[in-house]
Write an enzyme that holds these catalytic residues in place. Structure first.
Site, PDB file in Angstrom:
ATOM      1  N   ASP A 189       9.232   2.680   1.717  1.00 58.70           N
ATOM      2  CA  ASP A 189       8.059   3.399   2.199  1.00 58.70           C
ATOM      3  C   ASP A 189       7.905   3.089   3.684  1.00 58.70           C
ATOM      4  O   ASP A 189       7.397   2.041   4.058  1.00 58.70           O
ATOM      5  CB  ASP A 189       6.827   2.945   1.394  1.00 58.70           C
ATOM      6  CG  ASP A 189       5.534   3.579   1.895  1.00 58.70           C
ATOM      7  OD1 ASP A 189       5.539   4.158   2.993  1.00 58.70           O
ATOM      8  OD2 ASP A 189       4.516   3.478   1.173  1.00 58.70           O
TER       9      ASP A 189
ATOM     10  N   PHE B 139       0.858  -1.188   0.000  1.00 56.76           N
ATOM     11  CA  PHE B 139       0.000   0.000   0.000  1.00 56.76           C
ATOM     12  C   PHE B 139       0.890   1.233   0.000  1.00 56.76           C
ATOM     13  O   PHE B 139       1.729   1.406   0.873  1.00 56.76           O
ATOM     14  CB  PHE B 139      -0.935   0.040   1.214  1.00 56.76           C
ATOM     15  CG  PHE B 139      -1.831   1.237   1.196  1.00 56.76           C
ATOM     16  CD1 PHE B 139      -2.940   1.281   0.359  1.00 56.76           C
ATOM     17  CD2 PHE B 139      -1.548   2.349   1.972  1.00 56.76           C
ATOM     18  CE1 PHE B 139      -3.762   2.401   0.308  1.00 56.76           C
ATOM     19  CE2 PHE B 139      -2.357   3.475   1.929  1.00 56.76           C
ATOM     20  CZ  PHE B 139      -3.466   3.501   1.106  1.00 56.76           C
TER      21      PHE B 139
ATOM     22  N   LYS C  30       2.879   9.265   8.588  1.00 60.95           N
ATOM     23  CA  LYS C  30       1.935   9.049   9.697  1.00 60.95           C
ATOM     24  C   LYS C  30       2.347   9.637  11.064  1.00 60.95           C
ATOM     25  O   LYS C  30       1.739  10.573  11.527  1.00 60.95           O
ATOM     26  CB  LYS C  30       1.611   7.559   9.816  1.00 60.95           C
ATOM     27  CG  LYS C  30       0.704   7.088   8.673  1.00 60.95           C
ATOM     28  CD  LYS C  30       0.232   5.685   8.878  1.00 60.95           C
ATOM     29  CE  LYS C  30      -0.922   5.320   7.961  1.00 60.95           C
ATOM     30  NZ  LYS C  30      -0.540   5.026   6.574  1.00 60.95           N
TER      31      LYS C  30
HETATM   32  C1  PLP Z   1      -0.866   5.243   5.167  1.00 60.58           C
HETATM   33  C2  PLP Z   1       0.158   4.847   4.183  1.00 60.58           C
HETATM   34  C3  PLP Z   1       0.381   5.593   3.002  1.00 60.58           C
HETATM   35  C4  PLP Z   1      -0.480   6.747   2.606  1.00 60.58           C
HETATM   36  O1  PLP Z   1      -0.391   7.818   3.500  1.00 60.58           O
HETATM   37  P1  PLP Z   1      -1.455   9.019   3.397  1.00 60.58           P
HETATM   38  O2  PLP Z   1      -0.954   9.992   4.398  1.00 60.58           O
HETATM   39  O3  PLP Z   1      -2.786   8.434   3.733  1.00 60.58           O
HETATM   40  O4  PLP Z   1      -1.410   9.525   2.014  1.00 60.58           O
HETATM   41  C5  PLP Z   1       1.415   5.202   2.184  1.00 60.58           C
HETATM   42  N1  PLP Z   1       2.191   4.142   2.479  1.00 60.58           N
HETATM   43  C6  PLP Z   1       1.995   3.408   3.589  1.00 60.58           C
HETATM   44  C7  PLP Z   1       2.900   2.248   3.873  1.00 60.58           C
HETATM   45  C8  PLP Z   1       0.972   3.713   4.467  1.00 60.58           C
HETATM   46  O5  PLP Z   1       0.741   2.963   5.552  1.00 60.58           O
END
Ligand code: PLP
Length: 400
Positions: free
Chosen positions: A225, A140, A254
């Site tokens: 990420d 994700f 986050k």
């Molecule tokens: C939550 C998340 C995102 C997206 O972050 P947003 O602030 O909602 O755009 C991207 N990568 C990972 C691994 C995430 O957990």
């Protein structure tokens, strides 16, 4: 006073239905607890989806936001921003990175990483065709068009094609599959060090080290990420430290600013040099308010020993969940690192989450059958014990 029922009614009239929202209205938080509009108290084991790592309304973050809000909220990236500079210094001095770029969310941080990887690779290899990025199945990376294209989940991509060209998806934790997907067009590999939304999947250290070697051999950039797993969630400041590797680019969001909206993309000097003036930007990115919150968040995390605490409490929670799991045949597995823990079930988790709400526990299910435990890193043993007690009661009811 407006009740939960009244808020839900008003929400239904004016808020787009992009989320399956629960009928809970949190209005106040402190540490690992929140209170709703009807005065009901909840134990929070979701922490705003791994955002509130210091707990709700940590006094140092609150103070930093209040002071900065009263001094200068926003001024634009046409000018130098002391709080942004301090934040970049903190992040770079505690990581592989030399330079930082700030934006407002995880998706935007990943967008920046994708743009930087493409520009760097085309320039470095003088090859306009070098733009492909390999990502993992069940990954994700966000909800913008580029990050939806990067995400390896059909349910997130559905309805939005044509997707951005150039993304290949391979099974996670399978080095041979990754190697087979590399072509002369590939410029980067983009992975979550531990998959969050995909069900808390931690790869082997050998896999992550193998990915690093493959990237070196084929001169590909490794983008990690760390939007969900970074900022202390796994007991290290950044999750890739568990695997003894360094990325070329890392994204954060986050938990970075204690709940204030922020994203960051970090890179080595060699790679960062491709973002020359005018090639990328953001109006709000790294403004004084959010970066002051982030500086306070990181300092607090480091000065209050929260990395060690996360490791310790993670082991405790992991153990307690495993013990609980042995009593119920529908619990398959407990997995994860630090306070990033998933409990794999052989049944859907949605009902358990609803029952948790009725009993004053906020938790979450991801990938349909994985209960996700990402409490604030300040969680206490008593709070873990209380949570286990509630979960035990729910499991008993489900089994009956
Ligand atoms: C939550 C998340 C995102 C997206 O972050 P947003 O602030 O909602 O755009 C991207 N990568 C990972 C691994 C995430 O957990």
């Amino acid at each position: 006073m407006t009740t939960t029922e009244q808020w839900v009614e008003r929400s239904d009239r004016v808020i787009m239905k992009t989320y399956g929202r629960y009928p809970i209205v949190p209005v106040r938080g402190e540490g690992c607890r929140v209170w709703d509009a009807d005065g009901r108290e909840y134990l929070d084991f979701l922490a705003g989806v791994a955002v509130n790592n210091l707990g709700h309304c940590h006094p140092r973050v609150v103070r930093a936001i209040q002071e900065q809000a009263a001094t200068l909220i926003h001024c634009s990236n046409y000018y130098q921003i002391p709080q942004q500079i301090e934040l970049a210094e903190l992040l770079c001095s505690h990581s592989f990175a030399d330079k930082a770029f700030f934006c407002n969310s995880g998706a935007e941080a990943n967008e920046a990483a994708i743009k930087l990887a493409r520009k760097y690779s085309r320039e470095t290899f003088d090859n306009p065709e070098r733009y492909g990025i390999i990502t993992a199945a069940d990954s994700f990376h966000g909800r913008t068009m580029a990050t939806v294209s990067a995400t390896g989940q059909e349910k997130i991509q559905r309805f939005f094609d044509p997707l951005l060209h150039g993304f290949a998806h391979v099974p996670f934790n399978d080095l041979a599959a990754l190697e087979a997907a590399i072509t002369p067009q590939t410029c980067a590999v983009m992975l979550e060090p531990i998959q969050g939304e995909g069900g808390i999947n931690a790869p082997s250290a050998a896999y992550m080290q193998g990915v690093r070697e493959l990237c070196d051999r084929h001169r590909l950039l490794l983008i990690l990420d760390e939007v969900q797993v970074g900022m202390g969630r796994t007991g290290k400041l950044f999750a890739h430290e568990h695997f003894g590797i360094r990325p070329d680019i890392m994204t954060l969001a986050k938990a970075l600013a204690g709940g204030a909206p922020i994203g960051a993309m970090l890179a080595t000097d060699a790679v960062a040099a491709s973002f020359s003036p005018g090639t990328h930007g953001s109006t709000f990115g790294g403004n004084p308010l959010v970066t002051a919150a982030a500086v306070a968040t990181i300092r607090t995390m480091l000065e209050e020993g929260l990395l060690n605490r996360c490791e310790e409490m993670g082991e405790y929670l992991h153990g307690e969940l495993e013990t609980l799991g042995t009593k119920y045949p529908f619990v398959k597995e407990v997995r994860g690192i630090g306070l990033m823990i998933g409990m794999g079930l052989s049944i859907p988790g949605a009902e358990i989450v609803k029952k948790g709400h009725q009993r004053g526990l906020l938790l979450n299910v991801t990938h349909d059958t994985v209960l996700r435990f990402v409490p604030p890193l300040v969680v206490t043993k008593q709070e873990v014990n209380r949570m286990i007690e509630i979960l035990d009661g729910i499991f008993k009811e489900i089994e009956a």
